[in-house]
Motif scaffolding. Structure first.
Motif, PDB file in Angstrom:
ATOM      1  N   SER A 237     -10.338  -4.572 -18.723  1.00  0.00           N
ATOM      2  CA  SER A 237     -10.503  -5.128 -17.379  1.00  0.00           C
ATOM      3  C   SER A 237     -11.687  -4.463 -16.687  1.00  0.00           C
TER       4      SER A 237
ATOM      5  N   SER B 120       1.651   8.608  -4.195  1.00  0.00           N
ATOM      6  CA  SER B 120       2.873   8.166  -3.538  1.00  0.00           C
ATOM      7  C   SER B 120       3.765   9.352  -3.155  1.00  0.00           C
ATOM      8  N   ARG B 121       4.673   9.062  -2.245  1.00  0.00           N
ATOM      9  CA  ARG B 121       5.567  10.081  -1.679  1.00  0.00           C
ATOM     10  C   ARG B 121       6.525  10.623  -2.744  1.00  0.00           C
TER      11      ARG B 121
ATOM     12  N   PHE C 103      -6.744 -10.352 -12.457  1.00  0.00           N
ATOM     13  CA  PHE C 103      -6.942  -9.692 -13.742  1.00  0.00           C
ATOM     14  C   PHE C 103      -7.420  -8.255 -13.505  1.00  0.00           C
ATOM     15  N   GLY C 104      -6.790  -7.312 -14.197  1.00  0.00           N
ATOM     16  CA  GLY C 104      -7.245  -5.927 -14.116  1.00  0.00           C
ATOM     17  C   GLY C 104      -6.732  -5.143 -12.923  1.00  0.00           C
ATOM     18  N   ALA C 105      -5.972  -5.797 -12.051  1.00  0.00           N
ATOM     19  CA  ALA C 105      -5.470  -5.109 -10.870  1.00  0.00           C
ATOM     20  C   ALA C 105      -4.023  -4.644 -11.105  1.00  0.00           C
TER      21      ALA C 105
ATOM     22  N   GLU D  72       0.802  -1.227   0.000  1.00  0.00           N
ATOM     23  CA  GLU D  72       0.000   0.000   0.000  1.00  0.00           C
ATOM     24  C   GLU D  72       0.836   1.279   0.000  1.00  0.00           C
TER      25      GLU D  72
ATOM     26  N   LYS E 114      -1.136   6.504   5.080  1.00  0.00           N
ATOM     27  CA  LYS E 114      -0.070   5.652   4.571  1.00  0.00           C
ATOM     28  C   LYS E 114       0.075   5.738   3.038  1.00  0.00           C
ATOM     29  N   SER E 115      -1.047   5.770   2.351  1.00  0.00           N
ATOM     30  CA  SER E 115      -0.997   5.700   0.892  1.00  0.00           C
ATOM     31  C   SER E 115      -1.021   7.069   0.211  1.00  0.00           C
TER      32      SER E 115
ATOM     33  N   MET F  52     -12.225  -2.615  -8.922  1.00  0.00           N
ATOM     34  CA  MET F  52     -12.933  -3.657  -9.642  1.00  0.00           C
ATOM     35  C   MET F  52     -13.818  -4.487  -8.738  1.00  0.00           C
TER      36      MET F  52
ATOM     37  N   ILE G 250      -7.794   2.462 -12.470  1.00  0.00           N
ATOM     38  CA  ILE G 250      -8.655   1.298 -12.212  1.00  0.00           C
ATOM     39  C   ILE G 250      -7.777   0.139 -11.764  1.00  0.00           C
ATOM     40  N   HIS G 251      -8.055  -0.437 -10.621  1.00  0.00           N
ATOM     41  CA  HIS G 251      -7.272  -1.594 -10.174  1.00  0.00           C
ATOM     42  C   HIS G 251      -8.140  -2.515  -9.333  1.00  0.00           C
ATOM     43  N   GLY G 252      -7.514  -3.478  -8.682  1.00  0.00           N
ATOM     44  CA  GLY G 252      -8.248  -4.547  -8.025  1.00  0.00           C
ATOM     45  C   GLY G 252      -9.355  -4.094  -7.104  1.00  0.00           C
TER      46      GLY G 252
ATOM     47  N   GLU H   1      -3.484   7.054  -8.034  1.00  0.00           N
ATOM     48  CA  GLU H   1      -2.428   6.911  -9.047  1.00  0.00           C
ATOM     49  C   GLU H   1      -2.548   5.634  -9.849  1.00  0.00           C
ATOM     50  N   ARG H   2      -3.234   4.674  -9.276  1.00  0.00           N
ATOM     51  CA  ARG H   2      -3.326   3.394  -9.985  1.00  0.00           C
ATOM     52  C   ARG H   2      -4.572   3.325 -10.881  1.00  0.00           C
TER      53      ARG H   2
ATOM     54  N   TYR I 215      -7.258  -0.865 -19.625  1.00  0.00           N
ATOM     55  CA  TYR I 215      -8.219  -0.405 -18.619  1.00  0.00           C
ATOM     56  C   TYR I 215      -9.664  -0.661 -19.065  1.00  0.00           C
TER      57      TYR I 215
ATOM     58  N   ALA J  66      -7.760   5.162   2.114  1.00  0.00           N
ATOM     59  CA  ALA J  66      -7.290   4.209   1.110  1.00  0.00           C
ATOM     60  C   ALA J  66      -8.390   3.246   0.704  1.00  0.00           C
TER      61      ALA J  66
END
Lengths: 141, 164
Positions: B51, B110-111, A68-70, A37, B120-121, B19, B14-16, B11-12, B48, B147
């Motif tokens: 997924s 991020s830092r 997938f997708g992460a 994180e 933290k994030s 989703m 679309i991600h897990g 920053e990421r 993107y 987060a």
């Protein structure tokens, strides 16, 4: 030999690697990488890239990611063109599980020598390894 | 007219987590990613889109300008939107240009040099904090740092204290 890299959110990749060594001992050109994180996204991308370079001894690297997708998947996508332009072949299989990694690590030196065959084997093994106990022993309620 | 249910700096993109959790809980039927870099990169755009489609939500990827055009032309149709951008600056521009955002969740930055860690994030600069204050004063945007839903939520007031 084809390199193998497992990439996950958190410690799963490292844990999976530990389970692998419990079952089949230490493996060369096999590494695990976790995304955490608090980590800088660019730093993670860079660590990912370096791992591929270390693992590729000329035959490419099979990358296993958790989802997938992460993020591990997305970062592979961000790196794939650069790696290919530098002559590092990768294939990225999602939904990593222990059976597929075991199968690949034991097949990569012997029967299967090309990355294009190996990733297909990973996918089919991964899928076929999912079973249900009562169905398997014919004790369906 | 469409509605932005949640605006999110991540920053990421679309991600897990987006989703698996966000897409199911929020009542949204679309995810808009606003990012000039991705909008111009057909390969990543496809990643993107591809997924994201698995969430069952409609995915659209815009440059900042295209997003504003779309807002002016359609008022986002009838979409209930989760809007995601990589930076606070992007939302600062979009909101000042008239896109209505009620809540802004700062989720992952991020830092970097000259930043202070809020959670933290997330680490932000003084300039970014000023932007959030302005959005709060002038546009009534409620910004908070969190987060994932199960972790600690830090509001703008607390962030101001942390930044000193």
């Amino acid at each position: 030999m084809i390199g193998c890299l497992v990439v996950s959110h958190g410690k799963m990749a490292e844990g999976l690697k530990e389970s692998v060594s419990l079952i089949m001992g230490e493996n060369k050109q096999f590494a695990a990488l976790g995304f955490f994180e608090e980590e800088d996204f660019e730093a993670f991308k860079n660590r990912f890239y370096q791992k591929i370079i270390q693992l590729d001894h000329g035959n490419g690297v099979l990358v296993f990611v958790d989802l997938f997708g992460a993020t591990p998947y997305n970062v592979s996508a961000m790196l794939v063109n650069r790696l290919h332009s530098e002559n590092h072949s990768i294939r990225v299989v999602t939904g990593v599980n222990l059976p597929m990694v075991l199968e690949i690590l034991s097949s990569r030196n012997t029967q299967v020598n090309s990355l294009d065959e190996l990733y297909l084997l990973a996918m089919s093994t991964g899928k076929e390894s999912i079973k249900e106990l009562l169905d398997e022993v014919g004790l369906k309620q | 007219m469409g509605k932005i249910l949640l605006a999110r700096v991540d920053e990421r993109l679309i991600h897990g987590q987006v989703m698996t959790q966000l897409s199911k809980k929020s009542g949204a039927n679309a995810i808009f990613v606003v990012d000039d870099q991705v909008a111009e990169d057909d390969f990543m755009k496809n990643i993107y889109l591809n997924s994201g489609t698995r969430t069952g939500l409609q995915i659209k990827i815009f440059s900042e300008k295209k997003c504003l055009d779309y807002w002016m032309e359609t008022s986002f149709e009838n979409f209930k939107v989760i809007m995601i951008a990589r930076t606070i600056e992007t939302f600062f521009k979009l909101i000042q240009a008239g896109i209505p955002v009620i809540e802004l969740n700062i989720c992952a930055i991020s830092r970097k040099p000259d930043t202070t860690s809020i959670i933290k994030s997330v680490s932000i600069t003084k300039e970014q904090l000023e932007m959030l204050k302005k959005l709060s004063d002038d546009y009534k945007v409620i910004s908070y740092f969190q987060a994932i839903p199960s972790t600690k939520k830090v509001n703008l007031e607390e962030a101001v204290k942390i930044m000193g």
